[in-house]
Write an enzyme that holds these catalytic residues in place. Structure first.
Site, PDB file in Angstrom:
ATOM      1  N   TYR A  70     -25.296  -8.548 -27.265  1.00 15.61           N
ATOM      2  CA  TYR A  70     -24.053  -8.011 -26.679  1.00 15.61           C
ATOM      3  C   TYR A  70     -23.650  -6.688 -27.324  1.00 15.61           C
ATOM      4  CZ  TYR A  70     -23.463 -11.759 -23.443  1.00 15.61           C
ATOM      5  OH  TYR A  70     -23.664 -12.602 -22.378  1.00 15.61           O
ATOM      6  N   ARG A  73     -25.552  -4.200 -25.458  1.00 19.87           N
ATOM      7  CA  ARG A  73     -24.951  -3.957 -24.132  1.00 19.87           C
ATOM      8  C   ARG A  73     -23.672  -3.119 -24.271  1.00 19.87           C
ATOM      9  NH1 ARG A  73     -24.528  -9.113 -20.464  1.00 19.87           N
ATOM     10  NH2 ARG A  73     -23.869  -7.513 -19.000  1.00 19.87           N
ATOM     11  N   VAL A 106     -19.137  -7.257 -15.819  1.00 19.76           N
ATOM     12  CA  VAL A 106     -18.265  -7.437 -16.975  1.00 19.76           C
ATOM     13  C   VAL A 106     -18.037  -6.105 -17.681  1.00 19.76           C
ATOM     14  CG1 VAL A 106     -18.970  -9.856 -17.284  1.00 19.76           C
ATOM     15  CG2 VAL A 106     -20.254  -8.052 -18.451  1.00 19.76           C
ATOM     16  N   HIS A 122     -16.552 -12.987 -13.894  1.00 19.62           N
ATOM     17  CA  HIS A 122     -17.329 -13.354 -15.085  1.00 19.62           C
ATOM     18  C   HIS A 122     -16.752 -12.789 -16.372  1.00 19.62           C
ATOM     19  CE1 HIS A 122     -21.074 -14.153 -12.348  1.00 19.62           C
ATOM     20  NE2 HIS A 122     -20.179 -15.109 -12.288  1.00 19.62           N
ATOM     21  N   CYS A 133      -9.791 -20.928 -31.578  1.00 18.53           N
ATOM     22  CA  CYS A 133      -8.395 -21.034 -31.125  1.00 18.53           C
ATOM     23  C   CYS A 133      -8.157 -20.388 -29.768  1.00 18.53           C
ATOM     24  CB  CYS A 133      -7.451 -20.429 -32.169  1.00 18.53           C
ATOM     25  SG  CYS A 133      -7.535 -18.614 -32.266  1.00 18.53           S
ATOM     26  N   CYS A 154      -7.981 -17.533 -37.191  1.00 19.79           N
ATOM     27  CA  CYS A 154      -8.415 -18.859 -37.643  1.00 19.79           C
ATOM     28  C   CYS A 154      -9.814 -18.844 -38.264  1.00 19.79           C
ATOM     29  CB  CYS A 154      -8.368 -19.847 -36.475  1.00 19.79           C
ATOM     30  SG  CYS A 154      -9.744 -19.674 -35.334  1.00 19.79           S
ATOM     31  N   THR A 192     -25.942  -7.317  -5.582  1.00 19.32           N
ATOM     32  CA  THR A 192     -26.091  -8.577  -6.314  1.00 19.32           C
ATOM     33  C   THR A 192     -27.284  -9.340  -5.761  1.00 19.32           C
ATOM     34  OG1 THR A 192     -25.122 -10.778  -6.709  1.00 19.32           O
ATOM     35  CG2 THR A 192     -24.180  -9.504  -4.896  1.00 19.32           C
ATOM     36  N   SER A 193     -28.000 -10.027  -6.668  1.00 23.56           N
ATOM     37  CA  SER A 193     -29.192 -10.764  -6.252  1.00 23.56           C
ATOM     38  C   SER A 193     -28.817 -12.037  -5.490  1.00 23.56           C
ATOM     39  CB  SER A 193     -30.044 -11.104  -7.475  1.00 23.56           C
ATOM     40  OG  SER A 193     -29.268 -11.819  -8.413  1.00 23.56           O
ATOM     41  N   GLU A 219     -33.125  -4.241  -2.064  1.00 30.55           N
ATOM     42  CA  GLU A 219     -34.053  -5.377  -1.920  1.00 30.55           C
ATOM     43  C   GLU A 219     -33.388  -6.474  -1.095  1.00 30.55           C
ATOM     44  OE1 GLU A 219     -36.978  -5.272  -3.596  1.00 30.55           O
ATOM     45  OE2 GLU A 219     -36.516  -3.428  -4.711  1.00 30.55           O
TER      46      GLU A 219
HETATM   47  P1  NAD Z   1     -28.821  -9.211 -10.858  1.00 24.40           P
HETATM   48  O1  NAD Z   1     -29.402  -8.449 -11.979  1.00 24.40           O
HETATM   49  O2  NAD Z   1     -29.249 -10.605 -10.659  1.00 24.40           O
HETATM   50  O3  NAD Z   1     -29.141  -8.453  -9.486  1.00 24.40           O
HETATM   51  C1  NAD Z   1     -28.957  -7.074  -9.341  1.00 24.40           C
HETATM   52  C2  NAD Z   1     -29.180  -6.717  -7.882  1.00 24.40           C
HETATM   53  O4  NAD Z   1     -28.864  -5.346  -7.714  1.00 24.40           O
HETATM   54  C3  NAD Z   1     -30.627  -6.881  -7.397  1.00 24.40           C
HETATM   55  O5  NAD Z   1     -30.607  -7.633  -6.185  1.00 24.40           O
HETATM   56  C4  NAD Z   1     -31.101  -5.453  -7.143  1.00 24.40           C
HETATM   57  O6  NAD Z   1     -31.986  -5.352  -6.034  1.00 24.40           O
HETATM   58  C5  NAD Z   1     -29.805  -4.754  -6.846  1.00 24.40           C
HETATM   59  N1  NAD Z   1     -29.778  -3.316  -7.109  1.00 24.40           N
HETATM   60  C6  NAD Z   1     -30.427  -2.602  -8.071  1.00 24.40           C
HETATM   61  N2  NAD Z   1     -30.098  -1.308  -8.009  1.00 24.40           N
HETATM   62  C7  NAD Z   1     -29.194  -1.176  -6.992  1.00 24.40           C
HETATM   63  C8  NAD Z   1     -28.467  -0.080  -6.440  1.00 24.40           C
HETATM   64  N3  NAD Z   1     -28.596   1.168  -6.924  1.00 24.40           N
HETATM   65  N4  NAD Z   1     -27.626  -0.322  -5.399  1.00 24.40           N
HETATM   66  C9  NAD Z   1     -27.491  -1.573  -4.896  1.00 24.40           C
HETATM   67  N5  NAD Z   1     -28.161  -2.648  -5.377  1.00 24.40           N
HETATM   68  C10 NAD Z   1     -28.997  -2.445  -6.416  1.00 24.40           C
HETATM   69  O7  NAD Z   1     -27.255  -9.104 -10.983  1.00 24.40           O
HETATM   70  P2  NAD Z   1     -26.063  -9.989 -10.393  1.00 24.40           P
HETATM   71  O8  NAD Z   1     -26.419 -10.468  -9.036  1.00 24.40           O
HETATM   72  O9  NAD Z   1     -24.825  -9.222 -10.607  1.00 24.40           O
HETATM   73  O10 NAD Z   1     -25.993 -11.298 -11.289  1.00 24.40           O
HETATM   74  C11 NAD Z   1     -26.228 -11.251 -12.621  1.00 24.40           C
HETATM   75  C12 NAD Z   1     -25.218 -11.731 -13.588  1.00 24.40           C
HETATM   76  O11 NAD Z   1     -25.380 -10.859 -14.671  1.00 24.40           O
HETATM   77  C13 NAD Z   1     -23.780 -11.640 -13.252  1.00 24.40           C
HETATM   78  O12 NAD Z   1     -23.250 -12.815 -13.720  1.00 24.40           O
HETATM   79  C14 NAD Z   1     -23.173 -10.513 -14.093  1.00 24.40           C
HETATM   80  O13 NAD Z   1     -21.992 -10.961 -14.718  1.00 24.40           O
HETATM   81  C15 NAD Z   1     -24.186 -10.278 -15.144  1.00 24.40           C
HETATM   82  N6  NAD Z   1     -24.495  -8.845 -15.414  1.00 24.40           N
HETATM   83  C16 NAD Z   1     -23.495  -7.905 -15.443  1.00 24.40           C
HETATM   84  C17 NAD Z   1     -23.807  -6.554 -15.690  1.00 24.40           C
HETATM   85  C18 NAD Z   1     -22.686  -5.530 -15.695  1.00 24.40           C
HETATM   86  O14 NAD Z   1     -21.524  -5.877 -15.913  1.00 24.40           O
HETATM   87  N7  NAD Z   1     -22.993  -4.235 -15.441  1.00 24.40           N
HETATM   88  C19 NAD Z   1     -25.119  -6.172 -15.926  1.00 24.40           C
HETATM   89  C20 NAD Z   1     -26.124  -7.173 -15.916  1.00 24.40           C
HETATM   90  C21 NAD Z   1     -25.785  -8.493 -15.647  1.00 24.40           C
HETATM   91 ZN    ZN Z   2      -9.253 -18.122 -33.690  1.00 27.36          ZN
END
Ligand code: NAD
Ligand code: ZN
Length: 249
Positions: A70, A73, A106, A122, A133, A154, A192-193, A219
């Site tokens: 993290y 990230r 996030v 999320h 706590c 805590c 989103t996937s 995709e």
């Molecule tokens: P995922 O990684 O599973 O899927 C990402 C999707 O984005 C894929 O389907 C891909 O084809 C598509 N993609 C890639 N580039 C793109 C673009 N330029 N335009 C449009 N689509 C594009 O991510 P998810 O579905 O969000 O699920 C993953 C989990 O991971 C979530 O719970 C999320 O909280 C977390 N996550 C968050 C972040 C962030 O906050 N930036 C980053 C990674 C993962």
């Molecule tokens: Zn605490």
């Protein structure tokens, strides 16, 4: 690059007139800000899949390792700025009478782009939470001096205030997202996937309740067969064209 908006154009007048739009975003929307998605390149960190580090079990076994992930990230996040997809969504929200933005991200980039009330399903990487706590605090600007960080109240273990795989979503956020999906006239699933439940079910809930469902993703994903139309292009390209077409230039 031009986008053919014909599949969604029949609903523009409804949206301008105040029929509700709901948008669900995922990591793909932030990919163009340089933040790795989970299932694309960059979803592997030190040889482990990101999905395997974002779990309560991983944190219980090795909190330092999960915190290093993290911290990495957060470092990426400090350098990241909203891209045109975030900005176009904020312009749309400011223009349309009714729009709800729901995100799985996030990273706080929707708010940074000017979206007023993104529903964060999320949690947020910009906050920490005490696993003892429950105290919530803003994430520090600088990396922690030593890991794992401890609660100032805590001395319990701090964790990022995000939802891990296997945990429930914040109740209020889920309720608001579900209600927005049910009442939406048009529902967009962007970057989103569509494999992480229960967020992935929002598009299904919307379509069953009568919304016109569209997918924006380079995709194909499991939601595509349910969609009335798909835009196989980047989120920035499609959202920018859509915002302009709806008068949110
Ligand atoms: P995922 O990684 O599973 O899927 C990402 C999707 O984005 C894929 O389907 C891909 O084809 C598509 N993609 C890639 N580039 C793109 C673009 N330029 N335009 C449009 N689509 C594009 O991510 P998810 O579905 O969000 O699920 C993953 C989990 O991971 C979530 O719970 C999320 O909280 C977390 N996550 C968050 C972040 C962030 O906050 N930036 C980053 C990674 C993962
Ligand atoms: Zn605490």
């Amino acid at each position: 690059m031009t986008v053919d908006l014909a599949p969604i154009a029949p609903y523009f007048s409804d949206l301008r007139a105040g029929r509700p739009l709901a948008v669900l975003t995922g990591a793909g929307v932030s990919a163009e800000s340089g933040l790795p998605t989970f299932r694309g390149p960059g979803g592997i960190w030190e040889g482990e899949r990101a999905e395997e580090l974002a779990t309560p079990g991983a944190f219980a076994r090795d909190p330092v390792k999960v915190w290093r992930f993290y911290s990495w990230r957060r470092e990426k996040l400090r350098a990241a700025r909203p891209n045109e997809a975030h900005l176009a969504l904020a312009r749309l929200e400011a223009t349309l009478p009714r729009m709800t933005l729901i995100t799985q991200n996030v990273d706080g980039l929707h708010a940074a782009a000017g979206s007023r009330h993104p529903i964060e399903l999320h949690g947020s990487l910009l906050r920490d939470r005490c696993s003892g706590c429950g105290h919530v605090s803003p994430a520090p600007d600088q990396p922690f001096e030593s890991l794992p960080p401890r609660c100032p109240l805590c001395a319990g273990l701090l964790r990022p205030d995000v939802v891990w795989f296997g945990e429930s979503l914040p109740y209020d956020a889920w309720q608001a997202a579900e209600a927005a999906a049910e009442e939406s006239a048009v529902f967009l699933v962007v970057g989103t996937s569509s494999v992480v439940a229960p967020a992935s079910s929002l598009g299904i809930i919307a379509a069953r309740a009568g919304a016109h469902l569209f997918e924006i993703n380079p995709e194909a994903t499991p939601i595509a067969p349910l969609a009335e139309g798909v835009f196989r292009a980047k989120a920035s390209t499609v959202m920018s064209a859509l915002a302009t077409a709806l008068g949110a230039a």
